[in-house]
Design a protein around this motif. Structure first.
Motif, short mmCIF file in Angstrom:
data_model
loop_
_atom_site.label_atom_id
_atom_site.label_comp_id
_atom_site.label_asym_id
_atom_site.label_seq_id
_atom_site.Cartn_x
_atom_site.Cartn_y
_atom_site.Cartn_z
N GLY A 26 0.83 -1.19 0.00
CA GLY A 26 0.00 0.00 0.00
C GLY A 26 0.87 1.24 0.00
O GLY A 26 1.80 1.37 -0.78
N ALA A 27 0.57 2.17 0.91
CA ALA A 27 1.32 3.43 1.00
C ALA A 27 2.57 3.32 1.86
O ALA A 27 3.32 4.28 2.00
N LEU A 28 2.80 2.14 2.47
CA LEU A 28 3.96 1.94 3.34
C LEU A 28 5.09 1.29 2.55
O LEU A 28 4.90 0.28 1.86
N SER A 29 6.29 1.87 2.63
CA SER A 29 7.47 1.31 1.97
C SER A 29 8.61 1.21 2.97
O SER A 29 8.65 1.94 3.96
N PHE A 30 9.55 0.28 2.70
CA PHE A 30 10.69 0.11 3.60
C PHE A 30 11.76 -0.67 2.87
O PHE A 30 11.52 -1.34 1.86
N VAL A 76 -2.52 -10.10 -0.26
CA VAL A 76 -3.26 -8.87 -0.56
C VAL A 76 -3.39 -7.97 0.67
O VAL A 76 -3.69 -6.78 0.54
N THR A 77 -3.14 -8.52 1.86
CA THR A 77 -3.30 -7.73 3.08
C THR A 77 -1.99 -7.14 3.59
O THR A 77 -2.01 -6.25 4.44
N GLY A 78 -0.84 -7.63 3.10
CA GLY A 78 0.42 -7.08 3.59
C GLY A 78 1.58 -8.02 3.38
O GLY A 78 1.53 -8.91 2.53
N ARG A 99 5.14 -8.12 10.74
CA ARG A 99 3.98 -8.06 9.86
C ARG A 99 3.72 -6.60 9.52
O ARG A 99 3.59 -5.76 10.42
N LEU A 100 3.70 -6.26 8.23
CA LEU A 100 3.53 -4.88 7.78
C LEU A 100 2.34 -4.79 6.83
O LEU A 100 2.17 -5.64 5.95
N ASP A 101 1.54 -3.74 7.01
CA ASP A 101 0.46 -3.45 6.07
C ASP A 101 0.21 -1.94 6.10
O ASP A 101 0.97 -1.19 6.72
N ASP A 102 -0.84 -1.50 5.43
CA ASP A 102 -1.12 -0.07 5.35
C ASP A 102 -1.41 0.57 6.69
O ASP A 102 -1.32 1.79 6.85
N ARG A 103 -1.77 -0.24 7.67
CA ARG A 103 -2.10 0.30 8.99
C ARG A 103 -0.87 0.49 9.86
O ARG A 103 -0.92 1.20 10.85
N GLY A 104 0.23 -0.21 9.50
CA GLY A 104 1.43 -0.07 10.32
C GLY A 104 2.23 -1.34 10.39
O GLY A 104 2.27 -2.14 9.44
N VAL A 105 2.82 -1.60 11.56
CA VAL A 105 3.79 -2.67 11.73
C VAL A 105 3.57 -3.35 13.08
O VAL A 105 3.33 -2.68 14.09
N ASP A 106 3.70 -4.67 13.10
CA ASP A 106 3.73 -5.44 14.34
C ASP A 106 4.98 -6.30 14.34
O ASP A 106 5.25 -7.03 13.37
N VAL A 107 5.74 -6.23 15.43
CA VAL A 107 7.04 -6.91 15.52
C VAL A 107 7.07 -7.75 16.78
O VAL A 107 6.61 -7.32 17.85
N SER A 108 7.63 -8.96 16.66
CA SER A 108 7.92 -9.76 17.86
C SER A 108 9.34 -10.30 17.75
O SER A 108 9.79 -10.70 16.67
N LEU A 109 10.05 -10.27 18.86
CA LEU A 109 11.40 -10.79 18.94
C LEU A 109 11.46 -11.81 20.07
O LEU A 109 11.09 -11.51 21.21
N THR A 110 11.93 -13.02 19.75
CA THR A 110 12.11 -14.07 20.76
C THR A 110 13.58 -14.49 20.77
O THR A 110 14.13 -14.83 19.72
N LEU A 111 14.20 -14.43 21.93
CA LEU A 111 15.58 -14.87 22.11
C LEU A 111 15.60 -16.02 23.11
O LEU A 111 15.06 -15.90 24.21
N THR A 112 16.23 -17.13 22.73
CA THR A 112 16.32 -18.30 23.60
C THR A 112 17.78 -18.62 23.85
O THR A 112 18.56 -18.76 22.90
N ALA A 113 18.14 -18.75 25.13
CA ALA A 113 19.53 -18.98 25.50
C ALA A 113 19.84 -20.48 25.57
O ALA A 113 19.18 -21.22 26.30
N ALA A 114 20.84 -20.91 24.79
CA ALA A 114 21.29 -22.30 24.87
C ALA A 114 22.21 -22.51 26.06
O ALA A 114 22.32 -23.62 26.60
N ARG A 115 22.88 -21.45 26.48
CA ARG A 115 23.73 -21.51 27.66
C ARG A 115 23.74 -20.12 28.31
O ARG A 115 23.37 -19.13 27.69
N HIS A 234 -7.36 10.13 11.45
CA HIS A 234 -8.08 8.90 11.21
C HIS A 234 -7.10 7.78 10.89
O HIS A 234 -6.05 8.02 10.27
N ASP A 235 -7.45 6.55 11.28
CA ASP A 235 -6.64 5.41 10.94
C ASP A 235 -6.50 5.33 9.43
O ASP A 235 -7.47 5.48 8.69
N VAL A 236 -5.27 5.12 8.96
CA VAL A 236 -5.03 5.12 7.52
C VAL A 236 -5.74 3.98 6.81
O VAL A 236 -5.87 3.98 5.58
N SER A 237 -6.19 2.95 7.55
CA SER A 237 -6.91 1.85 6.91
C SER A 237 -8.32 2.27 6.56
O SER A 237 -8.99 1.58 5.81
#
Length: 237
Positions: A26-30, A76-78, A99-115, A234-237
């Motif tokens: 949509g209107a979001l680029s990166f 079609v959604t992002g 996850r990115l779409d015209d409404r914005g961005v959702d990010v999750s980071l998971t770090l798992t320690a082996a030691r 207003h929300d861009v969506s």
């Protein structure tokens, strides 16, 4: 002179950067490089400079993130991006999902320690641009859900401008309103103009907390970030 010697002479290293790919939904680029996101723009106006994980050792050295798997799914959604990596000689395994779409961005980071490992910082970094942001009003939401009004500093701030950040709301000049939300740790912001970088950096943990700290073997660190965009109230969506 071969290419290896030319690069070493001009850049001080023979290492080459990974390719940068450009994406639009949509209107979001990166742009994207080694899993990190750069130059998140809405209708060509930069709203966030960068989003990426960072793993530091006990002396503030930066561990390389060695890619183990990555995927890009477009519908079609992002766009959904997944970057899996290892760091600190396999001490940490990470999964950076966006996850990115015209409404914005959702990010999750998971770090798992082996030691068990010592670190000065392991988590998400979010960079904000200077253009259109410096001197602008901002509302900060703190960890206890209290809110405070302030402004992004115009002059270089030698100390952290904002502490205990759960959320930031600001309007980019000639652009949308940007609503940021952070989860999983206590975040604060520093002015990177102190080090000749053209950005504000939001990071965890607070610099006033003891360092280095320990991530125990078997421990999982989870952090989240979201960016919601609004245009003309207003929300861009």
């Amino acid at each position: 002179m071969n290419d290896r010697h030319w690069r070493e002479r001009h850049y001080g290293t023979t290492l080459t950067e990974s390719p940068v790919t450009h994406h639009e939904t949509g209107a979001l680029s990166f742009d994207r490089q080694d899993g990190a996101l750069h130059m998140l723009c809405y209708r060509g106006i930069e709203c966030v400079r960068g989003i990426h994980p960072v793993i530091r050792d006990d002396q503030w050295g930066t561990h390389a993130l060695v890619t183990t798997a990555e995927s890009v799914e477009v519908d079609v959604t992002g766009i959904e991006l997944i970057h899996e990596f290892k760091a600190a000689e396999g001490a940490l395994s990470g999964r950076f999902k966006t996850r990115l779409d015209d409404r914005g961005v959702d990010v999750s980071l998971t770090l798992t320690a082996a030691r068990t490992m010592l670190t000065c910082r392991s988590g998400l970094i979010v960079l904000l641009p200077l253009k259109g942001v410096v001197g602008r009003p901002v509302e900060i939401t703190h960890g206890d859900d209290s809110r405070a009004l302030s402004r992004f500093p115009e002059l270089i701030s030698p100390g952290q401008p904002f502490f205990d950040i759960k959320g930031l709301n600001y309007t980019v000049r000639h652009g949308p309103t940007v609503r940021l939300l952070f989860e999983g740790e206590v975040f604060e912001m520093e002015d990177q103009r102190n080090w000749s970088d053209a950005s504000f950096k939001i990071y965890s943990r607070p610099l006033a907390w003891p360092i280095p700290y320990v991530i125990e073997a078997g421990e999982t660190v989870v952090q989240g970030f979201s960016m919601q965009l609004e245009e003309h109230g207003h929300d861009v969506s």
